[in-house]
Design a protein around this motif. Structure first.
Motif, PDB file in Angstrom:
ATOM      1  N   ILE A 234       0.827  -1.209   0.000  1.00 16.53           N
ATOM      2  CA  ILE A 234       0.000   0.000   0.000  1.00 16.53           C
ATOM      3  C   ILE A 234       0.858   1.255   0.000  1.00 16.53           C
ATOM      4  O   ILE A 234       0.385   2.334   0.306  1.00 16.53           O
ATOM      5  N   SER A 235       2.132   1.131  -0.378  1.00 12.91           N
ATOM      6  CA  SER A 235       3.039   2.268  -0.294  1.00 12.91           C
ATOM      7  C   SER A 235       2.672   3.417  -1.222  1.00 12.91           C
ATOM      8  O   SER A 235       3.167   4.522  -1.061  1.00 12.91           O
ATOM      9  N   THR A 236       1.793   3.191  -2.211  1.00 11.60           N
ATOM     10  CA  THR A 236       1.394   4.270  -3.106  1.00 11.60           C
ATOM     11  C   THR A 236       0.163   5.013  -2.590  1.00 11.60           C
ATOM     12  O   THR A 236      -0.301   5.935  -3.243  1.00 11.60           O
ATOM     13  N   LEU A 237      -0.386   4.621  -1.435  1.00 12.76           N
ATOM     14  CA  LEU A 237      -1.503   5.335  -0.844  1.00 12.76           C
ATOM     15  C   LEU A 237      -0.990   6.476   0.029  1.00 12.76           C
ATOM     16  O   LEU A 237       0.018   6.358   0.701  1.00 12.76           O
ATOM     17  N   THR A 238      -1.719   7.591   0.033  1.00 12.98           N
ATOM     18  CA  THR A 238      -1.391   8.688   0.938  1.00 12.98           C
ATOM     19  C   THR A 238      -2.055   8.437   2.286  1.00 12.98           C
ATOM     20  O   THR A 238      -2.845   7.500   2.446  1.00 12.98           O
ATOM     21  N   LEU A 239      -1.760   9.300   3.262  1.00 10.79           N
ATOM     22  CA  LEU A 239      -2.360   9.139   4.585  1.00 10.79           C
ATOM     23  C   LEU A 239      -3.884   9.255   4.539  1.00 10.79           C
ATOM     24  O   LEU A 239      -4.593   8.465   5.152  1.00 10.79           O
ATOM     25  N   THR A 240      -4.369  10.248   3.809  1.00  9.69           N
ATOM     26  CA  THR A 240      -5.822  10.406   3.723  1.00  9.69           C
ATOM     27  C   THR A 240      -6.457   9.239   2.979  1.00  9.69           C
ATOM     28  O   THR A 240      -7.572   8.820   3.317  1.00  9.69           O
ATOM     29  N   ASP A 241      -5.770   8.700   1.979  1.00  9.28           N
ATOM     30  CA  ASP A 241      -6.265   7.497   1.303  1.00  9.28           C
ATOM     31  C   ASP A 241      -6.415   6.360   2.310  1.00  9.28           C
ATOM     32  O   ASP A 241      -7.424   5.642   2.322  1.00  9.28           O
ATOM     33  N   GLY A 242      -5.394   6.180   3.148  1.00  4.77           N
ATOM     34  CA  GLY A 242      -5.428   5.114   4.141  1.00  4.77           C
ATOM     35  C   GLY A 242      -6.572   5.269   5.112  1.00  4.77           C
ATOM     36  O   GLY A 242      -7.242   4.292   5.478  1.00  4.77           O
ATOM     37  N   VAL A 243      -6.824   6.497   5.549  1.00  8.32           N
ATOM     38  CA  VAL A 243      -7.944   6.758   6.465  1.00  8.32           C
ATOM     39  C   VAL A 243      -9.263   6.392   5.800  1.00  8.32           C
ATOM     40  O   VAL A 243     -10.132   5.755   6.407  1.00  8.32           O
ATOM     41  N   MET A 244      -9.413   6.776   4.534  1.00  9.60           N
ATOM     42  CA  MET A 244     -10.663   6.499   3.825  1.00  9.60           C
ATOM     43  C   MET A 244     -10.863   5.000   3.614  1.00  9.60           C
ATOM     44  O   MET A 244     -11.975   4.481   3.768  1.00  9.60           O
ATOM     45  N   VAL A 245      -9.787   4.286   3.266  1.00 14.08           N
ATOM     46  CA  VAL A 245      -9.897   2.841   3.043  1.00 14.08           C
ATOM     47  C   VAL A 245     -10.226   2.112   4.338  1.00 14.08           C
ATOM     48  O   VAL A 245     -11.183   1.331   4.410  1.00 14.08           O
ATOM     49  N   SER A 246      -9.444   2.360   5.383  1.00 16.18           N
ATOM     50  CA  SER A 246      -9.653   1.665   6.655  1.00 16.18           C
ATOM     51  C   SER A 246     -10.984   2.043   7.294  1.00 16.18           C
ATOM     52  O   SER A 246     -11.720   1.182   7.793  1.00 16.18           O
ATOM     53  N   GLY A 247     -11.297   3.337   7.278  1.00 17.05           N
ATOM     54  CA  GLY A 247     -12.542   3.794   7.884  1.00 17.05           C
ATOM     55  C   GLY A 247     -13.769   3.240   7.186  1.00 17.05           C
ATOM     56  O   GLY A 247     -14.710   2.748   7.832  1.00 17.05           O
ATOM     57  N   THR A 248     -13.754   3.304   5.853  1.00 18.75           N
ATOM     58  CA  THR A 248     -14.897   2.804   5.087  1.00 18.75           C
ATOM     59  C   THR A 248     -15.074   1.299   5.265  1.00 18.75           C
ATOM     60  O   THR A 248     -16.181   0.820   5.536  1.00 18.75           O
ATOM     61  N   SER A 249     -13.982   0.556   5.132  1.00 21.77           N
ATOM     62  CA  SER A 249     -14.053  -0.904   5.280  1.00 21.77           C
ATOM     63  C   SER A 249     -14.516  -1.287   6.677  1.00 21.77           C
ATOM     64  O   SER A 249     -15.397  -2.147   6.841  1.00 21.77           O
ATOM     65  N   GLY A 250     -13.930  -0.652   7.691  1.00 24.20           N
ATOM     66  CA  GLY A 250     -14.274  -0.983   9.067  1.00 24.20           C
ATOM     67  C   GLY A 250     -15.727  -0.725   9.382  1.00 24.20           C
ATOM     68  O   GLY A 250     -16.422  -1.581   9.953  1.00 24.20           O
ATOM     69  N   VAL A 251     -16.219   0.445   9.012  1.00 27.00           N
ATOM     70  CA  VAL A 251     -17.609   0.807   9.323  1.00 27.00           C
ATOM     71  C   VAL A 251     -18.590  -0.107   8.587  1.00 27.00           C
ATOM     72  O   VAL A 251     -19.590  -0.566   9.167  1.00 27.00           O
ATOM     73  N   LEU A 252     -18.330  -0.397   7.317  1.00 27.29           N
ATOM     74  CA  LEU A 252     -19.236  -1.259   6.551  1.00 27.29           C
ATOM     75  C   LEU A 252     -19.276  -2.676   7.129  1.00 27.29           C
ATOM     76  O   LEU A 252     -20.354  -3.280   7.234  1.00 27.29           O
ATOM     77  N   VAL A 253     -18.129  -3.212   7.511  1.00 24.49           N
ATOM     78  CA  VAL A 253     -18.090  -4.576   8.047  1.00 24.49           C
ATOM     79  C   VAL A 253     -18.715  -4.635   9.433  1.00 24.49           C
ATOM     80  O   VAL A 253     -19.410  -5.601   9.771  1.00 24.49           O
TER      81      VAL A 253
END
Length: 360
Positions: A234-253
């Motif tokens: 995931i080294s090509t993701l920015t910090l805000t990208d990481g927040v959006m990915v983790s936050g979205t996945s976590g909340v949906l699951v």
């Protein structure tokens, strides 16, 4: 008594591997970004998150243990078959380098047993499969929209103040990673203990605690390699990208878990990452071979576990060997047609990966 011991051993082993693969991966973004610099700290956070989430996974346990086939048919023998098939399928795919969802292989195994015993709650199965489609699509759509907003916001805030902003985003990244670990434990603990709870071998409360402990142990003791791999990928993701990915996945699951639906978290997270990638290069993201490999595995993995569980049930519970021979031929043909043994060719960008810590 021997079968019960075997079932408990397989269940604990299953939960341990869930922690090592699923829970540990949730801190990959924060670790890859060097927001969390020590590997042990990242693994500890993911383990604690998985344990706490497991304690809240009762609704999914009810679905896995009693929602797909009648509890009177879910004997100790049937539970051991389900757990063994799920564990063997996961072990096989791990050996050849293909990631799988524990929910998919577990549900597939339960359906295989149900078909063999000629009793299956089809409404529940349709409900689960519908969520398997809706939730990843929702993850893609949400991160795509968030990504567009994030890209616009970053263009507007290229000032010295961005360093201070990145500190707060780094904290948020750890929080969302923990939420994702919580979601992984909450949803996946059912795959390890649900069949035994449904068979009456374990009380649900004790099963949740035991499953959570082994998920945490798996994450802390055996999750290092997964953490390293995810941190690099995931080294090509920015910090805000990481927040959006983790936050979205976590909340949906977490939402799906509260509804008692076992969800393939691997597909949800991957869909979220693809959504972010599509905001940066819509055309190129769909050309990546890994996406089609994931789609192929998404479809074939529950089918293979279904077939294996069906065969074992026919042999050990129904003594029907002829069907097993026919199904074995079907498995072999499926493997040949799908190229299941070939690893996905993951292309990495040339040059030195960007440092996530320097971009928000």
């Amino acid at each position: 008594m021997t079968l019960i011991i075997i079932g408990l051993a397989v269940s604990c082993f299953f939960a341990f591997n869930v922690g090592a693969s699923g829970s540990a991966a949730t801190m990959g973004i924060a670790y890859g970004a060097q927001v969390i610099k020590k590997k042990r700290t990242a693994l500890l956070l993911s383990g604690v998150g998985g344990l706490l989430g497991a304690l809240w996974g009762g609704e999914v346990v009810e679905t896995i243990g009693k929602g797909l086939i009648a509890s009177e048919l879910l004997t100790v023998q049937a539970a051991v078959i389900i757990l063994s098939v799920a564990a063997i399928t996961l072990f096989f795919t791990n050996m050849i380098g293909i990631p799988l969802s524990t929910s998919e292989v577990t549900v597939g195994a339960i359906v295989g047993v149900g078909i063999s015993l000629q009793q299956l709650y089809l409404d529940t199965l349709i409900h689960i499969v519908t969520f398997w489609v809706i939730v990843p699509v929702a993850a893609f759509t949400l991160t795509f929209c968030f990504g567009l907003i994030g890209n616009y916001w970053r263009r507007k805030h290229k000032s010295s103040a961005s360093r201070q902003i990145s500190k707060w985003i780094s904290i948020l990244l750890i929080i969302t990673g923990f939420i994702e670990a919580f979601a992984a434990g909450m949803n996946n603990v059912a795959n390890a203990i649900g069949p035994l709870v449904g068979a009456g071998v374990l009380p649900k409360e004790i099963g949740l605690l035991a499953g959570g402990v082994f998920i945490a142990l798996g994450s802390i003791l055996l999750g290092g390699r997964v953490l390293e791999t995810n941190g690099k990928r995931i080294s090509t993701l920015t910090l805000t990208d990481g927040v959006m990915v983790s936050g979205t996945s976590g909340v949906l699951v977490v939402g799906a878990s509260l509804l008692g639906v076992p969800i393939p978290m691997t597909q949800v997270t991957t869909s979220a990452i693809v959504g972010i990638g599509a905001t940066k290069n819509w055309g190129e993201i769909w050309k990546k071979r890994i996406i089609y490999q994931i789609l192929k595995v998404w479809i074939t993995s529950p089918i293979i576990s279904l077939v294996l569980a069906y065969c074992l049930t026919e042999v050990f519970l129904r003594s029907n060997f002829y069907t097993v021979v026919m199904m074995a031929c079907g498995i072999f043909a499926t493997l040949l047609l799908t190229g299941f043994g070939r690893k996905a060719a993951v292309q990495t960008p040339k040059g030195k990966p960007r440092s996530l810590k320097q971009e928000f």
